[in-house]
Design a protein around this motif. Structure first.
Motif, PDB file in Angstrom:
ATOM      1  N   ASP A   1      76.282  26.337  76.163  1.00  0.00           N
ATOM      2  CA  ASP A   1      77.057  27.018  77.153  1.00  0.00           C
ATOM      3  C   ASP A   1      78.196  25.850  77.834  1.00  0.00           C
ATOM      4  OD1 ASP A   1      76.101  27.320  80.871  1.00  0.00           O
ATOM      5  OD2 ASP A   1      77.864  27.626  79.734  1.00  0.00           O
ATOM      6  N   TYR A   2      79.257  25.511  77.045  1.00  0.00           N
ATOM      7  CA  TYR A   2      80.243  24.643  77.396  1.00  0.00           C
ATOM      8  C   TYR A   2      81.164  24.731  78.351  1.00  0.00           C
ATOM      9  CZ  TYR A   2      83.944  27.177  74.600  1.00  0.00           C
ATOM     10  OH  TYR A   2      84.657  28.332  74.052  1.00  0.00           O
TER      11      TYR A   2
ATOM     12  N   GLN B   1      82.002  23.159  84.060  1.00  0.00           N
ATOM     13  CA  GLN B   1      82.166  23.007  85.629  1.00  0.00           C
ATOM     14  C   GLN B   1      81.219  21.885  86.064  1.00  0.00           C
ATOM     15  OE1 GLN B   1      79.957  26.947  86.004  1.00  0.00           O
ATOM     16  NE2 GLN B   1      81.890  27.938  86.036  1.00  0.00           N
ATOM     17  N   ILE B   2      80.149  21.437  85.238  1.00  0.00           N
ATOM     18  CA  ILE B   2      79.313  20.241  85.768  1.00  0.00           C
ATOM     19  C   ILE B   2      80.353  18.989  85.880  1.00  0.00           C
ATOM     20  CG2 ILE B   2      77.629  18.412  85.433  1.00  0.00           C
ATOM     21  CD1 ILE B   2      76.129  21.016  84.165  1.00  0.00           C
TER      22      ILE B   2
ATOM     23  N   GLU C   1      83.669  18.713  86.234  1.00  0.00           N
ATOM     24  CA  GLU C   1      84.447  19.012  87.350  1.00  0.00           C
ATOM     25  C   GLU C   1      84.156  18.624  88.752  1.00  0.00           C
ATOM     26  OE1 GLU C   1      88.053  20.639  84.489  1.00  0.00           O
ATOM     27  OE2 GLU C   1      87.555  19.223  85.972  1.00  0.00           O
ATOM     28  N   ALA C   2      82.817  19.281  88.875  1.00  0.00           N
ATOM     29  CA  ALA C   2      82.176  19.104  90.170  1.00  0.00           C
ATOM     30  C   ALA C   2      81.815  17.610  90.524  1.00  0.00           C
ATOM     31  CB  ALA C   2      80.554  19.913  90.185  1.00  0.00           C
ATOM     32  N   MET C   3      81.567  16.976  89.372  1.00  0.00           N
ATOM     33  CA  MET C   3      81.176  15.496  89.523  1.00  0.00           C
ATOM     34  C   MET C   3      82.234  14.664  90.051  1.00  0.00           C
ATOM     35  SD  MET C   3      77.858  15.109  89.051  1.00  0.00           S
ATOM     36  CE  MET C   3      76.379  15.652  88.473  1.00  0.00           C
ATOM     37  N   VAL C   4      83.482  14.961  89.258  1.00  0.00           N
ATOM     38  CA  VAL C   4      84.900  14.324  89.330  1.00  0.00           C
ATOM     39  C   VAL C   4      85.067  14.615  90.962  1.00  0.00           C
ATOM     40  CG1 VAL C   4      87.085  14.177  89.159  1.00  0.00           C
ATOM     41  CG2 VAL C   4      85.562  14.246  87.210  1.00  0.00           C
ATOM     42  N   ASN C   5      85.042  15.901  91.278  1.00  0.00           N
ATOM     43  CA  ASN C   5      85.092  16.331  92.835  1.00  0.00           C
ATOM     44  C   ASN C   5      84.290  15.535  93.953  1.00  0.00           C
ATOM     45  OD1 ASN C   5      87.409  17.968  91.665  1.00  0.00           O
ATOM     46  ND2 ASN C   5      86.108  19.566  91.730  1.00  0.00           N
ATOM     47  N   GLN C   6      82.842  15.351  93.340  1.00  0.00           N
ATOM     48  CA  GLN C   6      82.443  14.600  94.446  1.00  0.00           C
ATOM     49  C   GLN C   6      82.331  13.241  94.487  1.00  0.00           C
ATOM     50  OE1 GLN C   6      78.623  16.552  93.279  1.00  0.00           O
ATOM     51  NE2 GLN C   6      77.795  14.550  93.372  1.00  0.00           N
TER      52      GLN C   6
END
Ligand code: BDR
Length: 303
Positions: free
Chosen positions: A56-57, A62-63, A65-70
């Motif tokens: 599931d790349y 998504q993981i 990108e989400a970590m960068v956004n947070q």
């Protein structure tokens, strides 16, 4: 009181996202334990986040990108696909979030450091073991992992190129993907064994592939040799019983530990080596009880 009065607050603890390829395999549990140990020693936080499946790349992207956004301070990442994760890694770097690549390369140079096994070299070790066991003659098949996974692709390439270069009397008659999935690996191994009655050996390039191939060979114990990759209680059982002839064992705990340590050093302005390659070890029944082998295969799983 003075501190509070001066409006001083304790320094924010650094937070490092650690994103493996998956969570099912013991390999990643060892990576997690090493990462957690390094974080505890350095006084930083880690956020461990993995996709359910190692295919599931899109989910892994998504993981990231989400970590960068947070606004995490750094990312340790084992890219599921060496091309698909280029964009997310480059975007993280552009937004000031350093990336430590762990376990499996990615096709960009903007990462701070890469800590992984010398996978091509490990493939060569596997080929030499097969060449020796077959006296340089016979038919072999490969249970590969998945297209795009640079670490396992390097093993498979190292294996195939060494067989072609050094053992012209050995033919690689088939190679199929087990997709880092136990059931799929069992099925492809079964199909290759059925399709090639005179098969002499199988090479499997990761934990799931090795377990699947060992299960498929259960009824052919001894007739078909098996050289696998990684380590787990089930794989060690296969080695002791003779179902498996050798395992290429990595240092997952150390990979997780070094990835977090490199991130902390980078965030604290210290220099970090660009490439940190760890050699895989060929484990057989003959050397299984050696102290350094026991230390490596029993690497501490507690964080
Ligand atoms: C396997 O994938 C590789 O990237 C790891 O090194 C491990 O061998 C887990 O599926």
């Amino acid at each position: 009181m003075a501190l509070a009065a001066a409006g001083c607050r304790p320094a924010k603890r650094l937070t490092i996202a650690v994103i493996p390829k998956g969570r099912a395999l013991l390999y990643w549990k060892s990576v997690h334990a090493g990462a957690a140990r390094a974080a505890a020693e350095a006084g930083v936080e880690i956020l461990w986040s993995a996709t359910e499946r190692e295919t599931d790349y899109a989910g892994q992207i998504q993981i990231v990108e989400a970590m960068v956004n947070q606004r995490v301070d750094a990312i340790g990442l084992a890219p599921l696909d060496k091309v698909a994760l280029v964009g997310p890694v480059e975007r993280a770097a552009q937004r000031g979030v350093p990336v430590i690549v762990m376990d499996s390369p990615v096709d960009t140079e903007v990462y701070v450091s890469r800590v992984a096994t010398d996978n091509y070299g490990a493939g060569r070790l596997a080929a030499d073991r097969v060449g020796t066991m077959l006296n340089a003659r016979g038919k072999v098949a490969m249970v590969m992992c998945q297209p795009g996974g640079a670490s396992t692709m390097a093993r498979e390439q190292g294996f195939a190129e060494t067989i072609h270069e050094k053992y012209p009397g050995i033919d690689i008659v088939d190679q199929r993907y087990g997709m880092a999935d136990f059931a799929k690996s069992f099925a492809v191994a079964e199909n290759m064994i059925a399709a090639h009655p005179g098969l002499d050996a199988i090479f499997a390039s990761n934990e799931a592939g090795s377990v699947g191939a060992a299960q498929a060979l259960k009824s052919r114990a001894g007739k078909v040799k098996l050289v696998g990759f990684d380590c787990s209680p089930k794989l060690l059982e296969g080695l002791k019983s003779g179902m498996i002839d050798a395992l290429l064992v990595q240092h997952p705990y150390k990979i997780g530990y070094e990835a977090v340590l490199s991130a902390v050093k980078k965030l604290r302005g210290e220099s970090v080596a660009k490439i940190n390659d760890l050699a895989a070890r060929l484990v057989t029944r003959e050397n299984l009880d050696d102290p350094e082998v026991q230390a490596q295969i029993n690497s501490d799983l507690t964080p």
